[in-house]
Design a protein around this motif. Structure first.
Motif, PDB file in Angstrom:
ATOM      1  N   THR A 133     -16.280   1.534 -19.836  1.00 41.32           N
ATOM      2  CA  THR A 133     -17.451   1.722 -18.983  1.00 41.32           C
ATOM      3  C   THR A 133     -17.603   0.600 -17.961  1.00 41.32           C
ATOM      4  N   TYR A 134     -17.575  -0.646 -18.434  1.00 40.77           N
ATOM      5  CA  TYR A 134     -17.804  -1.774 -17.522  1.00 40.77           C
ATOM      6  C   TYR A 134     -16.504  -2.310 -16.935  1.00 40.77           C
ATOM      7  N   GLY A 135     -15.416  -2.156 -17.682  1.00 46.76           N
ATOM      8  CA  GLY A 135     -14.133  -2.623 -17.173  1.00 46.76           C
ATOM      9  C   GLY A 135     -13.420  -1.497 -16.441  1.00 46.76           C
ATOM     10  N   ALA A 136     -12.204  -1.761 -16.004  1.00 50.24           N
ATOM     11  CA  ALA A 136     -11.465  -0.755 -15.240  1.00 50.24           C
ATOM     12  C   ALA A 136     -10.418  -0.053 -16.096  1.00 50.24           C
ATOM     13  N   GLY A 137     -10.480  -0.223 -17.417  1.00 47.51           N
ATOM     14  CA  GLY A 137      -9.487   0.420 -18.285  1.00 47.51           C
ATOM     15  C   GLY A 137      -8.112  -0.209 -18.111  1.00 47.51           C
ATOM     16  N   SER A 138      -7.096   0.497 -18.569  1.00 45.09           N
ATOM     17  CA  SER A 138      -5.747  -0.045 -18.437  1.00 45.09           C
ATOM     18  C   SER A 138      -5.285   0.047 -16.986  1.00 45.09           C
ATOM     19  N   LYS A 139      -4.528  -0.951 -16.569  1.00 48.98           N
ATOM     20  CA  LYS A 139      -4.010  -0.978 -15.199  1.00 48.98           C
ATOM     21  C   LYS A 139      -2.907   0.057 -14.986  1.00 48.98           C
ATOM     22  N   LEU A 140      -2.245   0.445 -16.055  1.00 46.60           N
ATOM     23  CA  LEU A 140      -0.978   1.162 -15.900  1.00 46.60           C
ATOM     24  C   LEU A 140      -1.080   2.492 -15.152  1.00 46.60           C
ATOM     25  N   PRO A 141      -2.119   3.318 -15.373  1.00 44.29           N
ATOM     26  CA  PRO A 141      -2.164   4.561 -14.602  1.00 44.29           C
ATOM     27  C   PRO A 141      -2.964   4.430 -13.304  1.00 44.29           C
ATOM     28  N   HIS A 142      -3.323   3.235 -12.885  1.00 50.91           N
ATOM     29  CA  HIS A 142      -4.184   3.094 -11.710  1.00 50.91           C
ATOM     30  C   HIS A 142      -3.533   3.651 -10.452  1.00 50.91           C
ATOM     31  N   ASN A 143      -4.390   4.169  -9.597  1.00 51.31           N
ATOM     32  CA  ASN A 143      -3.938   4.860  -8.399  1.00 51.31           C
ATOM     33  C   ASN A 143      -4.853   4.397  -7.268  1.00 51.31           C
ATOM     34  N   ILE A 144      -4.274   3.737  -6.280  1.00 48.79           N
ATOM     35  CA  ILE A 144      -5.094   3.176  -5.205  1.00 48.79           C
ATOM     36  C   ILE A 144      -5.575   4.290  -4.292  1.00 48.79           C
ATOM     37  N   THR A 145      -6.869   4.299  -4.002  1.00 46.23           N
ATOM     38  CA  THR A 145      -7.388   5.369  -3.170  1.00 46.23           C
ATOM     39  C   THR A 145      -8.136   4.802  -1.976  1.00 46.23           C
ATOM     40  N   GLY A 146      -7.905   5.390  -0.816  1.00 48.96           N
ATOM     41  CA  GLY A 146      -8.609   5.010   0.403  1.00 48.96           C
ATOM     42  C   GLY A 146      -8.462   3.549   0.788  1.00 48.96           C
ATOM     43  N   LEU A 147      -7.469   2.867   0.250  1.00 50.50           N
ATOM     44  CA  LEU A 147      -7.269   1.428   0.492  1.00 50.50           C
ATOM     45  C   LEU A 147      -8.504   0.604   0.119  1.00 50.50           C
ATOM     46  N   ILE A 148      -9.370   1.163  -0.750  1.00 51.00           N
ATOM     47  CA  ILE A 148     -10.547   0.377  -1.119  1.00 51.00           C
ATOM     48  C   ILE A 148     -10.646   0.111  -2.610  1.00 51.00           C
ATOM     49  N   GLY A 149     -10.064   0.932  -3.432  1.00 45.51           N
ATOM     50  CA  GLY A 149     -10.222   0.706  -4.861  1.00 45.51           C
ATOM     51  C   GLY A 149      -9.236   1.529  -5.654  1.00 45.51           C
ATOM     52  N   VAL A 150      -9.441   1.561  -6.963  1.00 44.50           N
ATOM     53  CA  VAL A 150      -8.492   2.284  -7.806  1.00 44.50           C
ATOM     54  C   VAL A 150      -9.195   3.382  -8.589  1.00 44.50           C
ATOM     55  N   MET A 151      -8.406   4.434  -8.869  1.00 44.78           N
ATOM     56  CA  MET A 151      -8.842   5.505  -9.755  1.00 44.78           C
ATOM     57  C   MET A 151      -7.895   5.498 -10.946  1.00 44.78           C
ATOM     58  N   ASP A 152      -8.310   6.188 -12.021  1.00 43.07           N
ATOM     59  CA  ASP A 152      -7.403   6.419 -13.135  1.00 43.07           C
ATOM     60  C   ASP A 152      -6.609   7.670 -12.826  1.00 43.07           C
ATOM     61  N   GLY A 153      -5.317   7.542 -12.669  1.00 40.19           N
ATOM     62  CA  GLY A 153      -4.471   8.710 -12.479  1.00 40.19           C
ATOM     63  C   GLY A 153      -4.834   9.519 -11.248  1.00 40.19           C
ATOM     64  N   HIS A 154      -4.822  10.837 -11.413  1.00 34.34           N
ATOM     65  CA  HIS A 154      -4.951  11.720 -10.264  1.00 34.34           C
ATOM     66  C   HIS A 154      -6.341  11.698  -9.654  1.00 34.34           C
ATOM     67  N   ALA A 155      -7.391  11.701 -10.480  1.00 35.43           N
ATOM     68  CA  ALA A 155      -8.736  11.716  -9.929  1.00 35.43           C
ATOM     69  C   ALA A 155      -9.702  11.137 -10.945  1.00 35.43           C
ATOM     70  N   SER A 156     -10.550  10.233 -10.490  1.00 37.27           N
ATOM     71  CA  SER A 156     -11.614   9.723 -11.359  1.00 37.27           C
ATOM     72  C   SER A 156     -12.608   9.015 -10.453  1.00 37.27           C
ATOM     73  N   ASP A 157     -13.707   8.549 -11.035  1.00 36.65           N
ATOM     74  CA  ASP A 157     -14.590   7.683 -10.266  1.00 36.65           C
ATOM     75  C   ASP A 157     -13.824   6.421  -9.909  1.00 36.65           C
ATOM     76  N   LEU A 158     -14.302   5.726  -8.881  1.00 32.50           N
ATOM     77  CA  LEU A 158     -13.719   4.420  -8.592  1.00 32.50           C
ATOM     78  C   LEU A 158     -13.954   3.527  -9.802  1.00 32.50           C
ATOM     79  N   ARG A 159     -12.927   2.803 -10.212  1.00 31.10           N
ATOM     80  CA  ARG A 159     -13.082   1.946 -11.377  1.00 31.10           C
ATOM     81  C   ARG A 159     -13.562   0.573 -10.921  1.00 31.10           C
ATOM     82  N   THR A 160     -14.657   0.125 -11.537  1.00 29.59           N
ATOM     83  CA  THR A 160     -15.176  -1.208 -11.221  1.00 29.59           C
ATOM     84  C   THR A 160     -14.855  -2.127 -12.386  1.00 29.59           C
ATOM     85  N   GLY A 161     -15.177  -3.393 -12.228  1.00 28.58           N
ATOM     86  CA  GLY A 161     -14.914  -4.343 -13.307  1.00 28.58           C
ATOM     87  C   GLY A 161     -13.454  -4.747 -13.341  1.00 28.58           C
TER      88      GLY A 161
END
Lengths: 445, 271
Positions: free
Chosen positions: B137-165
């Protein structure tokens, strides 16, 4: 020389298979491998396979021949048919085998640091080596029956690696979606096999004047064309062609290296491999070749359109992959043989690197901006401007919705589901009636 | 470490420069060596030069989700004279802020310092805290499936909320504690400053951060609890001693205490 060559060719398949056996059996017996051992076993197996593939390549060239077939024996015999295990190393399979072994080895070395301390570390390596072994079984297969085993292994490991992070619902959902697409299209491969056996009597790849050994054609054009269409259907699933490609961007759920090797390089190109292996069928049935061109071209256009509006790097790369594989299909359909092969190897190399680099995108972007000294200029939309202005918003929406393929597929799936439930009901009624009748018969004195 | 404008250095000063360069190089290597102790994949018996090569390699490794530990394991901030911490093995867990209470009788410098340092340090610490206690919830989970979106942040895999923390790889060695700010100041001055800065006082009173004052005159420790600074009775007043920091951390992956390092104190006395 022959014995030596045969040994090399067998090693390409047996080294990865041995790694799977060692890792799988021992862990089943309760042995816990350390990260170092796991990665070393996989690395050693695929290095061996890569060297064996190179050695076979050199051996074949030095011997001045075009292929080596290694007979491994027969599995079973039914009437005039016998299931033969054989490996075929030639101009088509050896580049694939060498490339796949090297890439799996490299990904293994890469992942040792990338997946360090990850809970599924061992599972990843087991699936990776199973995938590697499956690819070798598929590309070196002497016949389509045998290739089917490799084809299934690749599909299974692909789905399991998409669902690698199974504690979250989305990866599992998307893994299932890929698996369903594969199964749907595997039915095509299976049907092609059945029809081949029915009409040709045999599914071995044989030399018949083409660039490499290919499938035999049926005596009648209709059967050949049918087999060709079924093979095209089979390859459309694995290679994410229109309209079945919706699973590909969704498959980017696993760890980055597995996405790179499956959807950037090896798995996605197995469809074209299958078509290249059945080149003779395409040559004999021009309608099939035309269909290959149409599917490939539609996919290339679709992938290019949709890729343009993606905001995340992995979906963008997935659509870029899709576009290139579409172009490769067009080349195959147009009767080219070596061009698509080179295109596959080149595309696979660069795309897997791009996917591996994708987590460093922001870093690379900063680096580039620092080097340029200002913001990176936007591309001037050369291709986009070719579309008439009135059409652009619609094209944009079309691309944003990914060509509405998911809606289409859902409708088709719902229709098929409804039909299946009707058939199920009919089946139950008829069964109940039959059972009732036989019970009646039995109860009669 | 890169040096600029070396050619502008007078000839006569060259030997001094060489000496400084050598010193900095040694410091870099030893620092790298100490950072390496936390990396499970780093060799346990490498020398400092190898450690420096290792951390420089990690920085540019595409496959490396943990190039450095960042602020992970940070636990306290020491705002005071550096003599108070000299020779202690702080294990990279402290924010060190220099402040001299002897030239600041009314606490004017301290007031500015606290307003700047305490919120920043506390927020860094809390980011690690929450990313550790609830990485999903507060962290960004594991880095391994992260997917950079819009050059502003990361999502988990194909689609998710922007991960904060912070991603799990960054916080896995962290110990979730609230920042303890140890301030080298008289408790009555600190009390007065907290009254003058209600935002800061609220931050402290609501328990987002722990504060302790070490009196410069009596060396007594006062700890903020129950709404006020109260005298704190240490469990032990004996400071453990270790011959050198390498001796202390060699082969250890986990958190360590902060003993006094004899080698460092000897160096200081010799100087």
């Amino acid at each position: 020389m022959d014995l030596w060559l045969s040994f090399c060719v067998v090693t390409i398949v047996s080294a990865p298979a041995l790694a799977v056996l060692v890792l799988g059996l021992l862990s089943w017996l309760g042995v816990r491998f350390t990260e170092r051992w796991t990665a070393s076993i996989v690395g050693a197996a695929f290095s061996t396979a890569a060297f064996a593939a190179l050695a076979s390549f050199i051996g074949i060239l030095a011997d001045g021949r075009s292929s080596v077939e290694v007979k491994l024996g027969s599995w079973f015999q039914v009437g005039h048919y016998s299931f033969e295990w054989s490996l075929l190393a030639d101009r088509l399979s050896l580049p694939f085998a060498t490339f796949a072994a090297m890439l799996v080895g490299l990904i293994g070395a890469f992942s040792r640091r990338y997946l360090h301390r990850e809970l599924g570390f061992f599972r990843f390596y087991l699936l990776l080596s199973l995938f590697g072994a499956g690819v070798q079984v598929l590309v070196l297969a002497g016949g389509l029956d045998q290739a089917f085993f490799g084809w299934e292994l690749v599909g299974l490991t692909s789905a399991l690696l998409i669902a690698f992070f199974h504690e979250r619902p989305k990866p599992v959902e998307h893994g299932l979606r890929a698996f369903l697409t594969y199964r749907l299209c595997d039915a095509g491969l299976l049907a092609a096999l059945v029809w081949l056996h029915h009409k040709v009597g045999n599914s071995q790849f044989v030399e018949q004047g083409a660039a490499w050994a290919t499938l035999r054609t049926a005596p009648e054009l209709f059967d050949t064309a049918l087999i060709g269409f079924l093979l095209l259907w089979a390859s459309m699933g694995k290679s994410a062609q229109v309209p079945l490609g919706g699973w590909l961007p969704r498959a980017m759920e696993g760890p980055t290296p597995s996405s790179a090797i499956f959807y950037g390089s090896i798995s996605i190109h197995l469809g074209p491999y299958l078509l290249l292996r059945s080149a003779h069928v395409l040559d004999a049935a021009p309608w099939v070749a035309a269909a290959v061109v149409v599917v490939g071209a539609a996919t290339a256009v679709h992938g290019s359109f949709v890729g343009r509006v993606q905001t995340d790097i992995k979906s963008l790369l997935a659509h870029a992959s899709m576009t290139q594989v579409g172009l490769i299909l067009v080349e195959i359909g147009l009767g080219l043989r070596y061009v698509p092969l080179i295109h596959i190897l080149g595309h696979a190399t660069i795309r897997s690197l791009e996917i591996l680099r994708s987590p460093s995108l922001l870093h690379d972007h900063h680096h580039l901006e620092r080097a340029v000294g200002r913001q990176i200029p936007r591309t001037p939309f050369h291709l986009e401007r070719l579309a008439p202005a009135a059409l652009r918003p619609w094209l944009y929406r079309f691309a944003l919705e990914r060509g509405y393929h998911d809606v289409l597929l859902r409708k088709v799936a719902l229709g098929v589901g409804a039909l299946a439930s009707v058939l199920d009901r009919v089946d139950r009624t008829v069964t109940a009636w039959l059972v009732g009748r036989s019970a009646e018969k039995r109860s009669r004195p | 470490m890169e040096w600029f404008d070396e050619d502008l250095m007078p000839e006569a000063r060259q030997p001094a420069l060489e000496e400084v360069k050598h010193l900095f190089e040694t410091v870099c290597e030893r620092q790298a060596h100490e950072r390496c102790r936390r990396f499970e994949s780093a060799p346990r018996d490498g020398d400092p030069a190898a450690a420096k090569r290792l951390v420089m390699g990690r920085a540019v490794d595409l496959a490396q989700p943990r190039p450095e530990c960042g602020h992970a394991t940070n636990a306290y901030a020491v705002i005071g004279r550096r003599e108070r911490t000299r020779g202690l093995f702080l294990d990279r867990r402290a924010f060190l802020v220099s402040y001299d209470p002897t030239v600041d009788p009314d606490g004017a410098v301290l007031a500015r310092l606290l307003n700047a340092v305490v919120p920043v340090g506390a927020v860094i610490n809390l980011e690690y805290y929450f990313s550790y206690v609830d990485p999903i919830t507060y962290g960004a989970g594991s880095k391994l499936p992260h997917n950079i979106t819009g050059l502003i942040g990361v999502m988990d895999g194909h689609a998710s909320d922007l991960r904060t923390g912070l991603p799990w790889q960054m916080v896995e060695i962290h110990e979730p504690v609230r920042l303890l700010a140890i301030i080298d100041a008289e408790p009555h001055i600190l009390r007065k400053l907290l009254v003058a800065a209600p935002a800061l006082a609220q931050f402290i009173a609501n328990g987002w951060i722990q504060v302790a004052a070490v009196s410069p005159s009596t060396n007594e420790v006062w700890h903020f609890s129950g709404g006020d600074l109260r005298p704190y009775e240490p469990e032990s007043t004996v400071l453990p001693v270790a011959p050198s920091s390498v001796f202390l951390y060699h082969g250890e992956l986990d958190h360590l205490g902060c003993p006094r390092i004899v080698a460092a104190s000897a160096d200081e006395e010799a100087a």
